[in-house]
Scaffold this motif. Structure first.
Motif, mmCIF file in Angstrom:
data_model
loop_
_atom_site.group_PDB
_atom_site.id
_atom_site.type_symbol
_atom_site.label_atom_id
_atom_site.label_comp_id
_atom_site.label_asym_id
_atom_site.label_seq_id
_atom_site.Cartn_x
_atom_site.Cartn_y
_atom_site.Cartn_z
ATOM 1 N N ASP A 96 -11.439 -1.967 32.814
ATOM 2 C CA ASP A 96 -12.259 -1.224 33.773
ATOM 3 C C ASP A 96 -12.763 0.098 33.200
ATOM 4 O O ASP A 96 -12.815 1.129 33.893
ATOM 5 C CB ASP A 96 -11.475 -0.960 35.072
ATOM 6 N N ALA A 97 -13.134 0.099 31.930
ATOM 7 C CA ALA A 97 -13.679 1.313 31.329
ATOM 8 C C ALA A 97 -15.015 1.652 31.975
ATOM 9 O O ALA A 97 -15.860 0.767 32.163
ATOM 10 C CB ALA A 97 -13.860 1.122 29.833
ATOM 11 N N PRO A 98 -15.239 2.905 32.328
ATOM 12 C CA PRO A 98 -16.529 3.290 32.919
ATOM 13 C C PRO A 98 -17.682 2.965 31.968
ATOM 14 O O PRO A 98 -17.541 3.068 30.745
ATOM 15 C CB PRO A 98 -16.388 4.801 33.124
ATOM 16 N N ASP A 99 -18.818 2.611 32.526
ATOM 17 C CA ASP A 99 -19.983 2.273 31.708
ATOM 18 C C ASP A 99 -20.367 3.414 30.778
ATOM 19 O O ASP A 99 -20.802 3.181 29.643
ATOM 20 C CB ASP A 99 -21.174 1.920 32.603
ATOM 21 N N ALA A 100 -20.209 4.645 31.242
ATOM 22 C CA ALA A 100 -20.582 5.800 30.415
ATOM 23 C C ALA A 100 -19.725 5.872 29.157
ATOM 24 O O ALA A 100 -20.220 6.233 28.084
ATOM 25 C CB ALA A 100 -20.438 7.090 31.214
ATOM 26 N N MET A 101 -18.447 5.516 29.269
ATOM 27 C CA MET A 101 -17.578 5.533 28.102
ATOM 28 C C MET A 101 -17.906 4.390 27.154
ATOM 29 O O MET A 101 -17.905 4.572 25.929
ATOM 30 C CB MET A 101 -16.112 5.480 28.532
ATOM 31 N N VAL A 102 -18.190 3.231 27.680
ATOM 32 C CA VAL A 102 -18.567 2.093 26.830
ATOM 33 C C VAL A 102 -19.866 2.406 26.088
ATOM 34 O O VAL A 102 -20.002 2.129 24.891
ATOM 35 C CB VAL A 102 -18.717 0.811 27.674
ATOM 36 N N ASP A 103 -20.824 3.012 26.803
ATOM 37 C CA ASP A 103 -22.090 3.388 26.167
ATOM 38 C C ASP A 103 -21.857 4.434 25.080
ATOM 39 O O ASP A 103 -22.440 4.345 23.988
ATOM 40 C CB ASP A 103 -23.052 3.938 27.220
ATOM 41 N N ALA A 104 -21.014 5.416 25.360
ATOM 42 C CA ALA A 104 -20.719 6.461 24.369
ATOM 43 C C ALA A 104 -20.046 5.865 23.138
ATOM 44 O O ALA A 104 -20.353 6.249 21.998
ATOM 45 C CB ALA A 104 -19.847 7.542 24.988
ATOM 46 N N ALA A 105 -19.136 4.925 23.344
ATOM 47 C CA ALA A 105 -18.460 4.279 22.214
ATOM 48 C C ALA A 105 -19.473 3.572 21.320
ATOM 49 O O ALA A 105 -19.333 3.554 20.093
ATOM 50 C CB ALA A 105 -17.422 3.290 22.723
ATOM 51 N N GLY A 106 -20.507 2.999 21.916
ATOM 52 C CA GLY A 106 -21.526 2.296 21.144
ATOM 53 C C GLY A 106 -22.409 3.220 20.327
ATOM 54 O O GLY A 106 -23.136 2.755 19.446
ATOM 55 N N ARG A 107 -22.346 4.523 20.595
ATOM 56 C CA ARG A 107 -23.162 5.477 19.847
ATOM 57 C C ARG A 107 -22.420 6.085 18.663
ATOM 58 O O ARG A 107 -23.002 6.823 17.879
ATOM 59 C CB ARG A 107 -23.670 6.572 20.790
ATOM 60 N N LEU A 108 -21.132 5.805 18.541
ATOM 61 C CA LEU A 108 -20.385 6.247 17.370
ATOM 62 C C LEU A 108 -20.681 5.318 16.199
ATOM 63 O O LEU A 108 -20.792 4.105 16.375
ATOM 64 C CB LEU A 108 -18.881 6.245 17.655
ATOM 65 N N THR A 109 -20.795 5.881 15.009
ATOM 66 C CA THR A 109 -21.071 5.061 13.826
ATOM 67 C C THR A 109 -20.047 5.351 12.738
ATOM 68 O O THR A 109 -19.473 6.442 12.670
ATOM 69 C CB THR A 109 -22.487 5.317 13.287
ATOM 70 N N HIS A 110 -19.850 4.355 11.879
ATOM 71 C CA HIS A 110 -18.921 4.503 10.759
ATOM 72 C C HIS A 110 -19.455 3.695 9.584
ATOM 73 O O HIS A 110 -20.330 2.840 9.741
ATOM 74 C CB HIS A 110 -17.523 4.015 11.143
ATOM 75 N N ASN A 111 -18.915 3.973 8.409
ATOM 76 C CA ASN A 111 -19.211 3.117 7.268
ATOM 77 C C ASN A 111 -17.993 2.264 6.942
ATOM 78 O O ASN A 111 -16.918 2.422 7.538
ATOM 79 C CB ASN A 111 -19.671 3.929 6.049
ATOM 80 N N SER A 112 -18.171 1.348 6.042
ATOM 81 C CA SER A 112 -17.077 0.544 5.508
ATOM 82 C C SER A 112 -16.953 0.858 4.023
ATOM 83 O O SER A 112 -17.921 1.316 3.401
ATOM 84 C CB SER A 112 -17.349 -0.948 5.714
ATOM 85 N N VAL A 113 -15.787 0.626 3.459
ATOM 86 C CA VAL A 113 -15.549 0.995 2.065
ATOM 87 C C VAL A 113 -14.868 -0.153 1.327
ATOM 88 O O VAL A 113 -13.909 -0.758 1.838
ATOM 89 C CB VAL A 113 -14.697 2.276 1.956
ATOM 90 N N TYR A 114 -15.388 -0.433 0.156
ATOM 91 C CA TYR A 114 -14.801 -1.410 -0.754
ATOM 92 C C TYR A 114 -14.143 -0.638 -1.892
ATOM 93 O O TYR A 114 -14.775 0.219 -2.531
ATOM 94 C CB TYR A 114 -15.885 -2.330 -1.295
ATOM 95 N N VAL A 115 -12.863 -0.904 -2.121
ATOM 96 C CA VAL A 115 -12.114 -0.243 -3.190
ATOM 97 C C VAL A 115 -11.802 -1.277 -4.266
ATOM 98 O O VAL A 115 -11.232 -2.338 -3.973
ATOM 99 C CB VAL A 115 -10.809 0.381 -2.673
#
Length: 453
Positions: A267-286
């Motif tokens: 039951d996460a609020p829509d605003a929190m789900v939307d905010a989570a979708g705006r976070l970005t990250h990279n991936s790393v190969y070692v």
């Protein structure tokens, strides 16, 4: 089962929190870890050929007395201390780090281009709106073209114009035209900048040895191979994929914040789900590449090297044998190159090809002779989906929705990806976020490292 304090993740932040709870006399706590080992992104692995590898180039330096004392108690004299020696490979030559203070090592044309970009009137004087504009305003187009733009794209796997610049702090040395010209004319190097100009490293076992030892102190309070898949904030319960349900009074999350808000919270609020979708990250190969040193080879004293150019896939290579000779199978006789390559939707990479491209990049960068490729003894590799939290333009607004929303539910989220603030994601920062959370829970002491502003 029930516990007073529940911690998700046995990485630096989670272990820091658990250790501090124990120090404060709290015994009613539990750590859930999805892996069969502790350490998170600070874990280390010994390959089948006897070489030890980290998940990237971690070093131990600190802003905190508590962290220093903890390292003393965990490692004692079983650690080495180094003066940082790092370089940048560009224009078919090597430039000491930081690049902007040592451009005298560049070919003349590139050197002039960098100086010209710094001259009065050649840098934008309007307030920057993103990281790319900040680079131009601070460093000028020459330094931007030869190092800052290509390197930052390689490490973040994100165009600099899609990133903010408020995270910079002490992580990037700004530039002084007078100093640049003085260093060129007087032929001086300026290499002492930065908080990690001296650093420590475990004698054996890689960075992961720190957190193996810390986890050993908490062994009866850690449950491994437990992957969280559901958090019910109303009933204060966490459920794992393995079927374990734990009730809690206080919850610390150190797993990726976007996964917490998007996938785990019921039951996460829509605003929190939307905010989570705006976070970005990279991936790393070692990639770890190990081989015997040649008997008559001159030792390479460098700690790590940066690679802005396109003739190699990696953005950084660590001479891991210099951190500790015990990172090799035959200490003092072998070399261990630890190479890091980022990828994302902005910078896709075929991971299955990266080992071969890494080896070729070592040859292209003059770290490995072409006739020695067949002498390579070990090729270790690991790809991690969550490498670095990118300080994208939408990050702060997203965090201003997510973190207060979690606080209202009685949940705190801290650590490199739990907090999603790269500027407080060093090893010491990460441990101390957990320590300060524990102190806040037990005694009400305000947190200082991670704040909700």
């Amino acid at each position: 089962m029930k516990t007073k304090y529940l911690i998700i993740g046995a990485g630096p932040t989670g272990l820091g929190a658990a250790h501090r709870l124990k120090e404060l006399g709290e015994a009613d706590f539990l750590v859930l870890e999805r892996n069969p080992h502790a350490g998170g992104l600070a874990a280390s692995f010994r390959d089948d050929n006897g070489f030890t590898w980290d998940i990237g180039g971690h070093v131990v330096f600190s802003h905190y007395d508590y962290f220093d004392a903890l390292m003393d108690s965990l490692l004692g004299c079983e650690r080495l201390e180094h003066q940082r020696e790092s370089w940048i490979r560009t224009n078919r030559t090597w430039v000491p780090y930081p690049f902007q203070n040592n451009i005298r090592h560049l070919p003349k044309a590139a050197r002039w281009e960098c100086v010209e970009g710094l001259l009065p009137g050649n840098r934008p004087d309007t307030p920057p709106e993103n990281f790319a504009q900040w680079i131009d305003a601070v460093f000028g187009r020459g330094i931007a073209r030869h190092f800052m733009d290509p390197y930052n794209f390689k490490v973040w796997a994100t165009p600099p114009e899609l990133m903010q610049f408020g995270w910079i702090g002490e992580r990037v040395s700004v530039v002084d035209l007078k100093k640049v010209l003085r260093n060129i004319i007087l032929e001086r190097d300026d290499v002492g900048w930065g908080p990690n100009n001296t650093f420590k490293f475990p004698l054996k076992g890689g960075t992961g040895e720190i957190f193996r030892r810390l986890a050993d102190r908490l062994a009866d309070r850690i449950k491994y191979d437990q992957s969280v898949n559901r958090i019910d904030a109303q009933s204060k319960t966490v459920t794992t994929e393995q079927g374990l349900t734990v009730g809690y009074e206080a919850l610390l999350n150190t797993a990726p914040l976007d996964i917490l808000a998007r996938d785990w919270l019921t039951d996460a609020p829509d605003a929190m789900v939307d905010a989570a979708g705006r976070l970005t990250h990279n991936s790393v190969y070692v990639a770890g590449v190990g081989l015997d040193m040649e008997p008559d080879a001159v030792p390479d004293p460098r700690c790590w090297m940066y690679f802005p150019e396109s003739d190699s896939p990696f953005y950084r290579v660590t001479n891991f044998h210099n951190y500790s000779p015990n990172n090799t199978a035959k200490p003092g006789e072998q070399a261990a190159f630890m190479c890091e390559t980022s990828f994302s939707e902005h910078k896709p990479e075929n991971v299955h090809e990266l080992m071969d491209r890494t080896v070729q990049g070592l040859v292209n960068s003059a770290l490995l002779r072409g006739d020695r490729v067949d002498d390579i003894l070990t090729r270790w590799e690991m790809a991690v989906d969550y490498g670095y939290p990118v300080p994208c333009l939408a990050r702060d607004k997203a965090l201003n929705v997510l973190q207060p929303g979690l606080e209202a539910m009685g949940i705190q989220s801290r650590g490199r990806f739990g907090g999603w603030k790269y500027e407080v994601s060093n090893m010491d920062h990460s441990v101390m976020q957990g320590v300060e959370w524990a102190e806040r829970m037990v005694s009400g002491t305000p947190e200082k490292t991670y704040t909700l502003d």
